[in-house]
Design a protein around this motif. Structure first.
Motif, mmCIF file in Angstrom:
data_model
loop_
_atom_site.group_PDB
_atom_site.id
_atom_site.type_symbol
_atom_site.label_atom_id
_atom_site.label_comp_id
_atom_site.label_asym_id
_atom_site.label_seq_id
_atom_site.Cartn_x
_atom_site.Cartn_y
_atom_site.Cartn_z
ATOM 1 N N THR A 43 -17.752 34.899 -82.200
ATOM 2 C CA THR A 43 -17.675 36.897 -81.949
ATOM 3 C C THR A 43 -17.795 37.020 -79.857
ATOM 4 O O THR A 43 -16.723 37.955 -79.924
ATOM 5 C CB THR A 43 -19.098 37.050 -82.582
ATOM 6 O OG1 THR A 43 -18.432 37.395 -84.029
ATOM 7 C CG2 THR A 43 -18.975 39.301 -82.193
ATOM 8 N N LEU A 44 -18.353 36.475 -78.866
ATOM 9 C CA LEU A 44 -17.778 36.534 -77.862
ATOM 10 C C LEU A 44 -16.673 36.010 -77.329
ATOM 11 O O LEU A 44 -16.094 37.445 -76.256
ATOM 12 C CB LEU A 44 -19.241 35.727 -76.487
ATOM 13 C CG LEU A 44 -20.146 35.661 -77.055
ATOM 14 C CD1 LEU A 44 -21.346 35.438 -76.644
ATOM 15 C CD2 LEU A 44 -20.664 37.642 -76.795
ATOM 16 N N PHE A 45 -16.238 35.426 -77.606
ATOM 17 C CA PHE A 45 -14.181 35.148 -77.247
ATOM 18 C C PHE A 45 -13.212 36.426 -78.048
ATOM 19 O O PHE A 45 -12.854 37.038 -77.134
ATOM 20 C CB PHE A 45 -13.766 33.811 -77.729
ATOM 21 C CG PHE A 45 -13.792 32.624 -77.291
ATOM 22 C CD1 PHE A 45 -13.461 32.572 -75.708
ATOM 23 C CD2 PHE A 45 -15.015 31.803 -77.140
ATOM 24 C CE1 PHE A 45 -13.677 31.649 -75.366
ATOM 25 C CE2 PHE A 45 -15.275 30.568 -76.905
ATOM 26 C CZ PHE A 45 -14.102 30.608 -75.155
ATOM 27 N N THR A 76 -14.655 22.640 -64.667
ATOM 28 C CA THR A 76 -14.401 21.555 -65.693
ATOM 29 C C THR A 76 -14.662 20.490 -65.765
ATOM 30 O O THR A 76 -15.349 19.520 -66.501
ATOM 31 C CB THR A 76 -13.112 21.639 -66.039
ATOM 32 O OG1 THR A 76 -12.687 23.898 -66.195
ATOM 33 C CG2 THR A 76 -12.621 21.001 -67.195
ATOM 34 N N MET A 77 -14.173 19.486 -64.105
ATOM 35 C CA MET A 77 -13.902 18.563 -63.707
ATOM 36 C C MET A 77 -15.953 17.734 -64.045
ATOM 37 O O MET A 77 -16.208 17.028 -64.580
ATOM 38 C CB MET A 77 -13.058 17.828 -62.795
ATOM 39 C CG MET A 77 -12.553 17.288 -62.939
ATOM 40 S SD MET A 77 -10.948 16.928 -64.625
ATOM 41 C CE MET A 77 -11.948 15.548 -63.700
ATOM 42 N N LEU A 78 -16.756 18.828 -63.391
ATOM 43 C CA LEU A 78 -18.151 18.405 -63.340
ATOM 44 C C LEU A 78 -18.237 18.327 -64.922
ATOM 45 O O LEU A 78 -19.011 17.002 -65.195
ATOM 46 C CB LEU A 78 -18.873 19.402 -62.397
ATOM 47 C CG LEU A 78 -18.175 19.234 -60.799
ATOM 48 C CD1 LEU A 78 -19.236 19.903 -60.020
ATOM 49 C CD2 LEU A 78 -19.172 17.967 -60.359
ATOM 50 N N LEU A 79 -18.391 19.297 -65.894
ATOM 51 C CA LEU A 79 -18.956 19.620 -67.047
ATOM 52 C C LEU A 79 -18.168 18.127 -68.128
ATOM 53 O O LEU A 79 -19.466 17.695 -68.502
ATOM 54 C CB LEU A 79 -18.667 21.356 -67.844
ATOM 55 C CG LEU A 79 -19.796 20.723 -68.527
ATOM 56 C CD1 LEU A 79 -21.189 21.050 -68.152
ATOM 57 C CD2 LEU A 79 -19.635 22.545 -69.060
ATOM 58 N N GLY A 147 -21.422 33.771 -68.426
ATOM 59 C CA GLY A 147 -22.843 33.600 -69.052
ATOM 60 C C GLY A 147 -23.440 33.444 -69.627
ATOM 61 O O GLY A 147 -23.898 32.571 -69.561
ATOM 62 N N THR A 148 -22.820 33.497 -70.903
ATOM 63 C CA THR A 148 -24.367 32.631 -71.915
ATOM 64 C C THR A 148 -23.609 31.405 -72.198
ATOM 65 O O THR A 148 -24.748 30.439 -72.741
ATOM 66 C CB THR A 148 -23.466 33.297 -73.227
ATOM 67 O OG1 THR A 148 -23.410 34.448 -73.387
ATOM 68 C CG2 THR A 148 -24.087 32.617 -74.771
ATOM 69 N N HIS A 149 -22.549 30.985 -72.276
ATOM 70 C CA HIS A 149 -22.313 29.993 -71.774
ATOM 71 C C HIS A 149 -23.030 28.713 -71.054
ATOM 72 O O HIS A 149 -23.398 28.143 -71.035
ATOM 73 C CB HIS A 149 -21.019 29.547 -71.682
ATOM 74 C CG HIS A 149 -19.865 27.754 -71.694
ATOM 75 N ND1 HIS A 149 -20.938 27.422 -70.500
ATOM 76 C CD2 HIS A 149 -20.133 26.288 -72.050
ATOM 77 C CE1 HIS A 149 -20.115 26.227 -70.301
ATOM 78 N NE2 HIS A 149 -20.226 25.073 -70.890
ATOM 79 N N GLY A 150 -22.702 30.016 -69.690
ATOM 80 C CA GLY A 150 -24.282 29.683 -68.570
ATOM 81 C C GLY A 150 -25.419 28.781 -68.481
ATOM 82 O O GLY A 150 -25.839 28.125 -68.376
ATOM 83 N N ILE A 197 -13.168 27.991 -72.870
ATOM 84 C CA ILE A 197 -13.474 29.513 -72.404
ATOM 85 C C ILE A 197 -12.400 29.107 -71.087
ATOM 86 O O ILE A 197 -11.875 29.924 -70.635
ATOM 87 C CB ILE A 197 -14.315 29.012 -71.285
ATOM 88 C CG1 ILE A 197 -15.711 29.335 -72.400
ATOM 89 C CG2 ILE A 197 -14.771 30.094 -70.488
ATOM 90 C CD1 ILE A 197 -17.124 30.073 -72.297
ATOM 91 N N PHE A 198 -12.301 27.669 -70.077
ATOM 92 C CA PHE A 198 -11.919 27.095 -69.339
ATOM 93 C C PHE A 198 -9.514 27.999 -69.956
ATOM 94 O O PHE A 198 -8.866 28.147 -69.275
ATOM 95 C CB PHE A 198 -11.498 26.071 -69.128
ATOM 96 C CG PHE A 198 -10.019 25.047 -68.353
ATOM 97 C CD1 PHE A 198 -10.172 25.667 -66.912
ATOM 98 C CD2 PHE A 198 -9.106 24.143 -69.069
ATOM 99 C CE1 PHE A 198 -8.939 25.242 -66.131
ATOM 100 C CE2 PHE A 198 -7.914 24.381 -67.490
ATOM 101 C CZ PHE A 198 -8.429 24.481 -66.098
#
Length: 208
Positions: A43-45, A76-79, A147-150, A197-198
């Motif tokens: 829905t957010l996308f 992205t690399m960190l996650l 922000g929701t993902h964060g 997201i990326f």
């Protein structure tokens, strides 16, 4: 079955995360939870894509000018690396190596924390540029999605921290094995969401 029974690598079940009825019930409930989360992010996308680059007259912000792809690549690399380290942790869980599992979970938490700090930095930078939550429908949809993902990453960090410290003296048993494994699935889920997201927000935003 004694959930606190002491095992050895030889007597440890092949699938400890599903060795009890309680663990199996947890997995059913967790997959239902992930189904709801998938609908939430879908829905957010959809909202973001509908409002992308739309703002009032003289808005002055476009995705091509706003997004900082090098910073997002580091995030992205960190996650994604944290997802790999959580796989290592689960490998040691299945081999009944508690200390190495805890070590890789701690590394996972540090990588996730690094990601979250960079995301906060990104948001602060955008706000200083004048791209605030209330700036337009587009900015609101961006901050809500990312922000929701964060927020989910932050929940995961609290979860993993509690697991590490609460079980530091207990060791590994059939009671907490399912908890560790469920966290790992959750962490993979938010990593997959970030890949979307990326791609949808940042990569398509920069390319146009």
């Amino acid at each position: 079955m004694d959930l606190n029974k002491k095992f050895t690598p030889e007597t440890w079940p092949e699938h400890p995360e599903k060795a009890t009825l309680e663990a199996k019930n947890k997995f059913v409930g967790f997959w239902l939870f992930l189904g709801g989360e998938t609908i939430l992010f879908a829905t957010l996308f959809a909202t973001y894509l509908a409002l992308k680059n739309k703002g009032p007259s003289g808005f002055g912000f476009s995705t091509q000018e706003l997004y900082q792809l090098p910073l997002v690549l580091v995030m992205t690399m960190l996650l994604l690396t944290s997802s790999l380290t959580s796989v290592y942790a689960m490998y040691h869980l299945k081999n009944y190596n508690f200390k190495k599992m805890q070590l890789w979970l701690a590394i996972t938490a540090l990588l996730g924390l690094g990601f979250l700090m960079l995301e906060v930095y990104e948001f602060v930078h955008y706000v200083h540029e004048g791209f605030t939550f209330g700036n337009s429908a587009f900015s609101s949809s961006f901050y809500t999605l990312v922000g929701t993902h964060g927020f989910h990453v932050a929940i995961g960090l609290v979860w993993i921290t509690l697991l590490i410290f609460r079980n530091a003296k207990r060791g590994l048993n059939l009671y907490n094995a399912s908890k560790y494994y469920t966290f790992s699935l959750y962490w993979h889920f938010i990593d997959v969401v970030w890949v979307f997201i990326f791609t949808v927000v940042y990569l398509m935003g920069v390319i146009g």
